[in-house]
Design a protein around this motif. Structure first.
Motif, PDB file in Angstrom:
ATOM      1  N   THR A 206       7.920  34.174 -95.820  1.00 20.36           N
ATOM      2  CA  THR A 206       8.999  35.162 -95.938  1.00 20.36           C
ATOM      3  C   THR A 206      10.283  34.646 -95.305  1.00 20.36           C
ATOM      4  O   THR A 206      10.295  33.623 -94.617  1.00 20.36           O
ATOM      5  CB  THR A 206       8.617  36.473 -95.229  1.00 20.36           C
ATOM      6  OG1 THR A 206       8.527  36.234 -93.816  1.00 20.36           O
ATOM      7  CG2 THR A 206       7.292  37.024 -95.746  1.00 20.36           C
ATOM      8  N   ALA A 207      11.368  35.388 -95.518  1.00 22.01           N
ATOM      9  CA  ALA A 207      12.641  35.041 -94.887  1.00 22.01           C
ATOM     10  C   ALA A 207      12.543  35.153 -93.368  1.00 22.01           C
ATOM     11  O   ALA A 207      13.202  34.396 -92.637  1.00 22.01           O
ATOM     12  CB  ALA A 207      13.749  35.959 -95.415  1.00 22.01           C
TER      13      ALA A 207
ATOM     14  N   ASP B 286      22.590  36.133-101.487  1.00 17.93           N
ATOM     15  CA  ASP B 286      22.111  35.001-100.697  1.00 17.93           C
ATOM     16  C   ASP B 286      23.079  34.668 -99.570  1.00 17.93           C
ATOM     17  O   ASP B 286      22.667  34.270 -98.474  1.00 17.93           O
ATOM     18  CB  ASP B 286      21.947  33.771-101.593  1.00 17.93           C
ATOM     19  CG  ASP B 286      20.748  33.891-102.513  1.00 17.93           C
ATOM     20  OD1 ASP B 286      19.922  34.796-102.291  1.00 17.93           O
ATOM     21  OD2 ASP B 286      20.636  33.087-103.457  1.00 17.93           O
TER      22      ASP B 286
ATOM     23  N   PRO C  85       4.590  28.711 -99.706  1.00 19.96           N
ATOM     24  CA  PRO C  85       4.436  30.099 -99.222  1.00 19.96           C
ATOM     25  C   PRO C  85       3.310  30.280 -98.217  1.00 19.96           C
ATOM     26  O   PRO C  85       3.314  31.255 -97.468  1.00 19.96           O
ATOM     27  CB  PRO C  85       4.173  30.898-100.507  1.00 19.96           C
ATOM     28  CG  PRO C  85       3.722  29.889-101.512  1.00 19.96           C
ATOM     29  CD  PRO C  85       4.405  28.615-101.166  1.00 19.96           C
TER      30      PRO C  85
ATOM     31  N   GLU D 253      14.169  26.531-102.696  1.00 19.59           N
ATOM     32  CA  GLU D 253      13.242  27.645-102.845  1.00 19.59           C
ATOM     33  C   GLU D 253      14.027  28.911-103.168  1.00 19.59           C
ATOM     34  O   GLU D 253      14.908  29.329-102.411  1.00 19.59           O
ATOM     35  CB  GLU D 253      12.438  27.821-101.551  1.00 19.59           C
ATOM     36  CG  GLU D 253      11.544  29.027-101.514  1.00 19.59           C
ATOM     37  CD  GLU D 253      10.565  29.044-102.665  1.00 19.59           C
ATOM     38  OE1 GLU D 253      10.600  30.027-103.418  1.00 19.59           O
ATOM     39  OE2 GLU D 253       9.787  28.085-102.801  1.00 19.59           O
ATOM     40  N   SER D 254      13.711  29.528-104.312  1.00 21.75           N
ATOM     41  CA  SER D 254      14.471  30.689-104.760  1.00 21.75           C
ATOM     42  C   SER D 254      14.303  31.884-103.831  1.00 21.75           C
ATOM     43  O   SER D 254      15.142  32.790-103.815  1.00 21.75           O
ATOM     44  CB  SER D 254      14.052  31.077-106.184  1.00 21.75           C
ATOM     45  OG  SER D 254      12.666  31.369-106.239  1.00 21.75           O
ATOM     46  N   ARG D 255      13.231  31.897-103.023  1.00 25.29           N
ATOM     47  CA  ARG D 255      13.054  32.997-102.069  1.00 25.29           C
ATOM     48  C   ARG D 255      14.124  32.980-100.986  1.00 25.29           C
ATOM     49  O   ARG D 255      14.444  34.006-100.402  1.00 25.29           O
ATOM     50  CB  ARG D 255      11.671  32.902-101.417  1.00 25.29           C
ATOM     51  CG  ARG D 255      10.497  33.145-102.347  1.00 25.29           C
ATOM     52  CD  ARG D 255       9.187  32.921-101.617  1.00 25.29           C
ATOM     53  NE  ARG D 255       9.076  31.558-101.107  1.00 25.29           N
ATOM     54  CZ  ARG D 255       8.508  31.238 -99.950  1.00 25.29           C
ATOM     55  NH1 ARG D 255       8.020  32.200 -99.168  1.00 25.29           N
ATOM     56  NH2 ARG D 255       8.420  29.982 -99.562  1.00 25.29           N
TER      57      ARG D 255
ATOM     58  N   SER E  42       8.510  24.795 -97.651  1.00 25.46           N
ATOM     59  CA  SER E  42       8.833  25.588 -98.836  1.00 25.46           C
ATOM     60  C   SER E  42       7.575  26.193 -99.448  1.00 25.46           C
ATOM     61  O   SER E  42       7.652  27.022-100.358  1.00 25.46           O
ATOM     62  CB  SER E  42       9.550  24.734 -99.886  1.00 25.46           C
ATOM     63  OG  SER E  42       8.684  23.716-100.373  1.00 25.46           O
TER      64      SER E  42
END
Length: 561
Positions: free
Chosen positions: A247-248, A3, A242, A320-322, A240
């Motif tokens: 996406t990033a 990360d 989707p 957000e874990s993404r 947050s």
């Protein structure tokens, strides 16, 4: 990839994109605000509105024009929300309650976009697209129009004319906001952001089985909510979610959108006053504050009261874990240093010092780079204060860009600086004094006797800091959909938006009436690292002295506990 490295790459890519955009976008906005030519579409609009595009306005007339379109905007949006159940594509949504409709109308017209409701459960397509989205465009354009008058106050001499509000507004809408929004909406759709006006409930296959989720025209509204530093999203989870931020890469694009106009406006300022060095000085101070806040908040979120909690992933609560921690704090820093208010993480779950940094960012007046227009005129007024202080130190009448800073100009600057803190602190004090209103604080942050904990106080302070500074983000634990909170919040948002504009336009009018002062050896060089340092110090001191007692009762008390 970790990360940390992903976050560093996002920061590097973001800085590169902003640097590449600075000159062309800044020069283009200067062209929009200075050209004498009107397009065919603009001429048709002027004729329809009954506007003479060649007739410049005094600051008072300009202000009345701002008030007029804002008042009409509040009335139309309020009416639309109250009758939405009769409209096509209402999706079965009922009409919005009167106090909530008033709060929402005031919120979107003031470029705050505070939401005391869940968008996907409250509003239909027409209310979203013709109500909220329209105000996203208009309120952002109004901010740029107002800062244009302040810049003209420096460039014009011996006149009481500052431009034509309707011309400025139309040009910013037609030539800047609309084309940029169309281009980036297509980009977001190509990257996976949802855009649909079909069945508003879409069946999605997830690891927990099939779920029916709200869709709507997300991409088109997402762009202007960020480009115009608005912040109000279709979904309660905001960026947050989707469907809004899949996406990033879209996360990077969205942060770029909410920063790009604010960071390019100093170039516009430098172009219009005839000195690009002045623009570089202002943007360098903005960049230092932004980077410093990012480093501070990321450090405290990664450490999260100790290495053991960080190893146990406690710092990921509310994020957000993404995206992970660095990309979340990057979004948080950018959204609270502008007047955007969009979020890709839950600010209420940040560490005390991380959440305190979000509050402090807004308390700075959102000037790094700030909202569309409002950020630049905020930092320019602080530059005037800095020049005045420097003049007192050497016993010389202060000057800025060839204009004397007299008692009249300082009165307007002082009123501007004092207005927003007064709004924030007075409404925070009222909310804390009225025992019935502290019940809106989340129960976990109330003591046995009903008194708020430091974090409970932070929820209230954050709310009015956000509304008074026209940001719109929130500590999510506060339940604001009550009669009192909706009414008080709407008043705070309108006072925080329009009172400062009065002082900005009055200051512009006062400066424009002056004759230029020739530069001498004793004139303070305002396009220099020394002045940038003085400006930075003034900003931090003004905020520190104003808000330190309140911060001591909230995030500082919680963090040092």
């Amino acid at each position: 990839m970790s990360d940390t490295w992903a976050g560093l790459l996002q920061v590097a890519a973001l800085v590169l994109l902003l640097a590449v955009s600075y000159r062309p976008l800044g020069d283009y906005m200067a062209h929009i605000l200075t050209t004498k030519k009107h397009s065919r579409v603009e001429k048709v609009l002027y004729k329809t509105m009954g506007v003479d595009p060649e007739a410049d306005q005094t600051w008072g007339t300009y202000l009345r024009s701002v008030f007029a379109i804002s008042a009409v905007g509040v009335l139309l949006l309020y009416t639309l929300l109250r009758v939405q159940h009769h409209l096509m594509m209402a999706l079965g949504m009922p009409k919005v309650n009167a106090d909530l409709a008033y709060n929402t109308a005031a919120s979107f017209v003031t470029n705050t976009n505070w939401q005391n409701y869940s968008g996907e459960n409250t509003l239909g397509y027409v209310a979203q697209a013709t109500g909220l989205a329209v105000q996203n465009f208009v309120s952002a354009s109004v901010g740029i129009a107002v800062v244009a008058t302040l810049i003209r106050g420096f460039t014009r001499n011996r006149t009481d004319r500052l431009g034509n509000f309707w011309v400025d507004l139309t040009r910013v809408l037609i030539r800047l906001m609309l084309p940029f929004s169309i281009v980036f909406a297509v980009i977001l759709v190509a990257c996976g952001t949802v855009q649909s006006l079909g069945d508003h409930m879409t069946v999605v296959h997830t690891i927990n089985g099939n779920q029916s989720l709200y869709t709507g025209g997300t991409a088109s509204q997402e762009v202007i909510k960020l480009l115009g530093t608005n912040g109000g999203g279709i979904f309660n989870a905001n960026s947050s979610h989707p469907f809004e931020n899949p996406t990033a890469f879209t996360n990077l694009i969205e942060i770029y959108l909410l920063l790009v106009i604010g960071f390019a406006l100093p170039r516009t300022f430098g172009k219009m006053v005839g000195s690009h060095k002045q623009g570089y000085t202002i943007v360098s101070v903005m960049a230092i504050i932004w980077l410093g806040s990012l480093i501070f908040s990321t450090f405290f979120e990664v450490h999260h009261h100790g290495i053991n909690l960080a190893d146990g992933h406690a710092a990921l609560e509310g994020k957000e874990s993404r995206f992970g921690i660095p990309a979340s704090t990057l979004f948080m820093t950018s959204t609270t240093l502008t007047s955007t208010g969009a979020v890709n993480s839950w600010h209420d779950s940040y560490s005390p010092f991380g959440g305190g940094a979000a509050m402090f960012n807004m308390m700075l007046g959102e000037i790094a780079p700030g909202g569309t227009g409002s950020g630049l005129y905020g930092i320019l007024i602080l530059a005037i204060v800095t020049v005045f202080i420097a003049g007192l130190m050497v016993g010389r009448t202060p000057e800025y860009l060839g204009k004397k800073i007299r008692p009249t100009e300082m009165k307007y600057a002082a009123l501007y600086i004092l207005t927003t803190p007064a709004v924030v602190l007075v409404f925070t004090g009222l909310a804390m004094a009225l025992k019935g209103e502290t019940a809106s604080i989340s129960s976990g942050n109330l003591g046995p006797n009903g008194s708020p904990s430091p974090h409970g106080f932070s929820e209230v302070l954050y709310a009015f800091t956000s509304m008074g500074n026209n940001n719109g983000s929130a500590f999510g634990g506060l339940s604001g959909n009550t009669h009192w909170w909706n009414t008080a919040g709407a008043l705070a948002m309108m006072f925080g938006r329009f009172l400062p504009m009065i002082w900005v336009l009055a200051l512009a009018g006062s400066l424009a009436k002056q004759k230029p002062v020739p530069e001498t050896e004793g004139t303070l060089k305002t396009a220099s690292p020394l002045f940038a340092g003085m400006l930075l110090g003034t900003i931090l001191l003004v905020v520190g002295l104003t808000y330190f007692p309140a911060l001591s009762l909230g995030p500082l008390a919680e963090g040092l506990h």
